[in-house]
Motif scaffolding. Structure first.
Motif, PDB file in Angstrom:
ATOM      1  N   VAL A 130       0.855  -1.189   0.000  1.00  0.00           N
ATOM      2  CA  VAL A 130       0.000   0.000   0.000  1.00  0.00           C
ATOM      3  C   VAL A 130       0.892   1.239   0.000  1.00  0.00           C
ATOM      4  O   VAL A 130       1.741   1.409   0.886  1.00  0.00           O
ATOM      5  CB  VAL A 130      -0.922   0.014   1.228  1.00  0.00           C
ATOM      6  N   GLY A 131       0.708   2.092  -0.985  1.00  0.00           N
ATOM      7  CA  GLY A 131       1.465   3.336  -1.019  1.00  0.00           C
ATOM      8  C   GLY A 131       0.914   4.337  -0.017  1.00  0.00           C
ATOM      9  O   GLY A 131      -0.285   4.618  -0.018  1.00  0.00           O
ATOM     10  N   VAL A 132       1.769   4.848   0.868  1.00  0.00           N
ATOM     11  CA  VAL A 132       1.355   5.816   1.891  1.00  0.00           C
ATOM     12  C   VAL A 132       1.926   7.178   1.531  1.00  0.00           C
ATOM     13  O   VAL A 132       3.139   7.331   1.350  1.00  0.00           O
ATOM     14  CB  VAL A 132       1.817   5.382   3.287  1.00  0.00           C
ATOM     15  N   GLU A 133       1.046   8.162   1.427  1.00  0.00           N
ATOM     16  CA  GLU A 133       1.444   9.494   0.973  1.00  0.00           C
ATOM     17  C   GLU A 133       0.869  10.549   1.914  1.00  0.00           C
ATOM     18  O   GLU A 133      -0.262  10.426   2.388  1.00  0.00           O
ATOM     19  CB  GLU A 133       0.908   9.723  -0.439  1.00  0.00           C
ATOM     20  N   VAL A 134       1.658  11.573   2.205  1.00  0.00           N
ATOM     21  CA  VAL A 134       1.180  12.734   2.956  1.00  0.00           C
ATOM     22  C   VAL A 134       0.955  13.863   1.963  1.00  0.00           C
ATOM     23  O   VAL A 134       1.853  14.212   1.184  1.00  0.00           O
ATOM     24  CB  VAL A 134       2.181  13.159   4.040  1.00  0.00           C
ATOM     25  N   VAL A 291       0.745  13.883  11.164  1.00  0.00           N
ATOM     26  CA  VAL A 291       0.562  13.027  10.002  1.00  0.00           C
ATOM     27  C   VAL A 291       1.951  12.610   9.503  1.00  0.00           C
ATOM     28  O   VAL A 291       2.831  13.469   9.383  1.00  0.00           O
ATOM     29  CB  VAL A 291      -0.203  13.772   8.886  1.00  0.00           C
ATOM     30  N   PRO A 292       2.178  11.319   9.211  1.00  0.00           N
ATOM     31  CA  PRO A 292       1.203  10.235   9.256  1.00  0.00           C
ATOM     32  C   PRO A 292       0.757   9.902  10.673  1.00  0.00           C
ATOM     33  O   PRO A 292       1.461  10.216  11.638  1.00  0.00           O
ATOM     34  CB  PRO A 292       1.941   9.062   8.598  1.00  0.00           C
ATOM     35  N   VAL A 293      -0.411   9.255  10.765  1.00  0.00           N
ATOM     36  CA  VAL A 293      -1.024   9.044  12.079  1.00  0.00           C
ATOM     37  C   VAL A 293      -0.469   7.821  12.778  1.00  0.00           C
ATOM     38  O   VAL A 293      -0.765   7.604  13.950  1.00  0.00           O
ATOM     39  CB  VAL A 293      -2.554   8.922  11.956  1.00  0.00           C
ATOM     40  N   TYR A 294       0.353   7.003  12.108  1.00  0.00           N
ATOM     41  CA  TYR A 294       1.049   5.888  12.729  1.00  0.00           C
ATOM     42  C   TYR A 294       2.397   5.733  12.031  1.00  0.00           C
ATOM     43  O   TYR A 294       2.580   6.217  10.909  1.00  0.00           O
ATOM     44  CB  TYR A 294       0.232   4.583  12.633  1.00  0.00           C
ATOM     45  N   PRO A 295       3.359   5.086  12.654  1.00  0.00           N
ATOM     46  CA  PRO A 295       4.673   4.934  11.998  1.00  0.00           C
ATOM     47  C   PRO A 295       4.560   4.171  10.685  1.00  0.00           C
ATOM     48  O   PRO A 295       3.853   3.178  10.587  1.00  0.00           O
ATOM     49  CB  PRO A 295       5.481   4.124  13.028  1.00  0.00           C
TER      50      PRO A 295
END
Length: 296
Positions: A130-134, A291-295
């Motif tokens: 899953v790509g995680v982006e801010v 943000v992000p809300v978790y590591p």
């Protein structure tokens, strides 16, 4: 169809047959493509379904499941205790696929299916993929977890999870995707997409506000059915976005999560901002450190 605050907000049904928590059908939403459900299964319980002329995604919200399909088998899908602990674990299945979900532990999952004609290989989208982006800045900083982003191996589905921190805004500046338009080179510059927002708040008394509104460019507006709805969304609520702009705000002290399901004229997120507010993007000075809300 005339959309009002009362029919844009879909409240949970309560766990019913086969653990059904909430449901959106094209007939209820007044649109063409998206079917959406959230289901809860006790450990050992099963749920079976047939995709028929639809492509489908299972997104595990909490708990762990096995998925046995006519096109493959997957075990140990899930593992997070809730949506605020990490990215989703998901399964994509193409048209004409039968399958059974079996809960290894008490589990909650979302399932979305949309009309499709093309066949694609089944796939697991694990948390690691899953790509995680801010995105954004200042109090418009938010986290996007891409499950099936544009360019994925599917026909129409687009899926992502969004986290909006305490006192923050998301889907802002307000944007819309309700007219299909291409440039001279054939690139999609705006897609005509239906959209579901499925909400979770990190405390049970929490809530978020969402506005859905059209302008003179939206087909419903031109047909004499403008939308201007402001709704309060709580845990397990669904907000429908058939057309128009749709910003969200999270109250101080609460993290707002929503699962976005989109489908329509292209497997795309091409959209346009409300020109009244797009200037805000040029004012960001920093990013919210929450943000992000978790590591990740």
């Amino acid at each position: 169809m005339q959309y009002t605050p009362e029919n844009i907000l879909v409240k949970p049904n309560g766990a019913g047959v086969d653990g059904l928590v909430t449901e959106v059908t094209p007939a209820l939403a007044g649109w063409e493509y998206i079917n959406f459900q959230v289901r809860q299964l006790d450990a050992g319980a099963t749920w079976s379904f047939e995709t028929g002329g639809h492509e489908l995604a299972i997104v595990v919200l909490s708990g762990t499941v096995d998925v046995a399909a006519s096109t493959g088998n997957w075990t140990g899908i899930g593992q997070r205790a809730n949506v605020f602990e990490g990215p989703a674990d998901s399964i994509y299945l193409s048209i004409n696929t039968s399958f059974t979900v079996t809960a290894q532990a008490n589990t909650e999952f979302a399932v979305a299916w949309v009309k499709a004609e093309e066949t694609f290989a089944p796939q697991r989208v694990s948390p690691a993929n899953v790509g995680v982006e801010v995105r954004g800045g200042d109090n418009v900083t938010r986290q996007i977890n891409d499950i099936l982003p544009p360019g994925s191996a599917c026909q129409r589905l687009v899926l992502c999870e969004v986290y909006t921190p305490s006192g923050g805004w998301s889907s802002y500046p307000p944007h819309k995707h309700d007219v299909h338009r291409e440039d001279a080179q054939g690139n999609v510059v705006e897609a005509d997409l239906e959209e579901v927002y499925y909400y979770k708040i990190n405390r049970p008394e929490g809530y978020a506000y969402q506005r859905v509104y059209t302008d003179e460019h939206s087909p419903l507006h031109q047909a004499g059915y403008p939308i201007d709805a402001l709704v309060m969304a709580r845990n397990n609520d669904v907000v429908l976005v058939p057309e128009g702009y749709h910003p969200v705000v999270s109250p101080p002290g609460y993290i707002t999560y929503y699962l976005n399901v989109l489908a329509g004229s292209a497997q795309s997120l091409a959209n346009v901002d409300d020109p009244q507010y797009t200037w805000v993007k040029d004012t960001y000075k920093t990013r919210n450190s929450e943000v992000p809300v978790y590591p990740v």
